[in-house]
Design a protein around this motif. Structure first.
Motif, PDB file in Angstrom:
ATOM      1  N   ALA A   1       0.814  -1.215   0.000  1.00 32.46           N
ATOM      2  CA  ALA A   1       0.000   0.000   0.000  1.00 32.46           C
ATOM      3  C   ALA A   1       0.849   1.267   0.000  1.00 32.46           C
ATOM      4  O   ALA A   1       0.417   2.300  -0.529  1.00 32.46           O
ATOM      5  N   THR A   2       2.059   1.211   0.542  1.00 29.25           N
ATOM      6  CA  THR A   2       2.905   2.412   0.560  1.00 29.25           C
ATOM      7  C   THR A   2       3.268   2.878  -0.846  1.00 29.25           C
ATOM      8  O   THR A   2       3.544   4.062  -1.043  1.00 29.25           O
ATOM      9  N   PHE A   3       3.250   1.987  -1.795  1.00 29.10           N
ATOM     10  CA  PHE A   3       3.630   2.346  -3.162  1.00 29.10           C
ATOM     11  C   PHE A   3       2.580   3.203  -3.865  1.00 29.10           C
ATOM     12  O   PHE A   3       2.862   3.778  -4.911  1.00 29.10           O
ATOM     13  N   VAL A   4       1.392   3.294  -3.307  1.00 21.70           N
ATOM     14  CA  VAL A   4       0.365   4.134  -3.916  1.00 21.70           C
ATOM     15  C   VAL A   4       0.635   5.616  -3.638  1.00 21.70           C
ATOM     16  O   VAL A   4       0.209   6.482  -4.417  1.00 21.70           O
ATOM     17  N   VAL A   5       1.364   5.920  -2.577  1.00 16.55           N
ATOM     18  CA  VAL A   5       1.588   7.318  -2.183  1.00 16.55           C
ATOM     19  C   VAL A   5       2.241   8.149  -3.290  1.00 16.55           C
ATOM     20  O   VAL A   5       1.716   9.208  -3.647  1.00 16.55           O
TER      21      VAL A   5
END
Length: 160
Positions: free
Chosen positions: A87-91
């Protein structure tokens, strides 16, 4: 118990980074669509996290020799770690134009893999350089393959 937690954390971290980067780069190369990349990241952060956690769970059960509590700890650690890491890669995709966001995502993945590899090497008393290099090369192969596969898909299925 500690080994089960480490196994889940390491597996979840590695899979969260490598799978998500491959997906991001492939979708970007094939679609040039931020919506496709964001949708892919969020979908994979849930679906693949559950899938990997289940796969690890069944694998640990098949090995035998571990109690149910240890197996469930590894399962939960895999799920939560992969979900959060992916999910951190969506930032960056939300904050930047898609091209730069992909570059930032790859850089973030390099930092995560190198950091995890360093911790693993130090805990085993080995030189971190070789471990870091090995893991980054594998990640690079995935990213490059996903890029070219995405390019091919975009070319093959383009309109017109």
């Amino acid at each position: 118990m500690r080994e089960s937690l480490k196994a889940g954390l390491n597996f979840g971290m590695t899979s969260g980074v490598i799978t998500t980067l491959g997906l991001m780069v492939g979708l970007h190369s094939g679609t040039r669509s931020a919506l496709a990349v964001i949708g892919g990241i969020l979908t994979i952060s849930v679906a693949d996290s559950l899938s990997d956690a289940m796969g690890l769970h069944v694998s640990k059960e098949g090995e035998g020799g571990q109690g149910g509590r240890e197996i469930w700890l590894a399962t939960a650690a895999t799920f939560v770690t992969k979900l959060v890491i992916a999910a951190t890669f969506v930032v960056p995709v939300l904050l930047l134009d898609l091209g730069p966001a992909i570059v930032v995502g790859v850089a973030w993945g390099v930092v995560l893999i190198a950091g995890m590899s360093w911790v693993i090497a130090r805990s085993q008393g080995t030189d971190p350089k070789g471990v870091i290099l090995e893991h980054l090369v594998v990640g690079a192969v995935v990213v490059v393959a996903a890029h070219f596969f995405g390019e091919w898909i975009g070319w093959y299925f383009q309109d017109g």
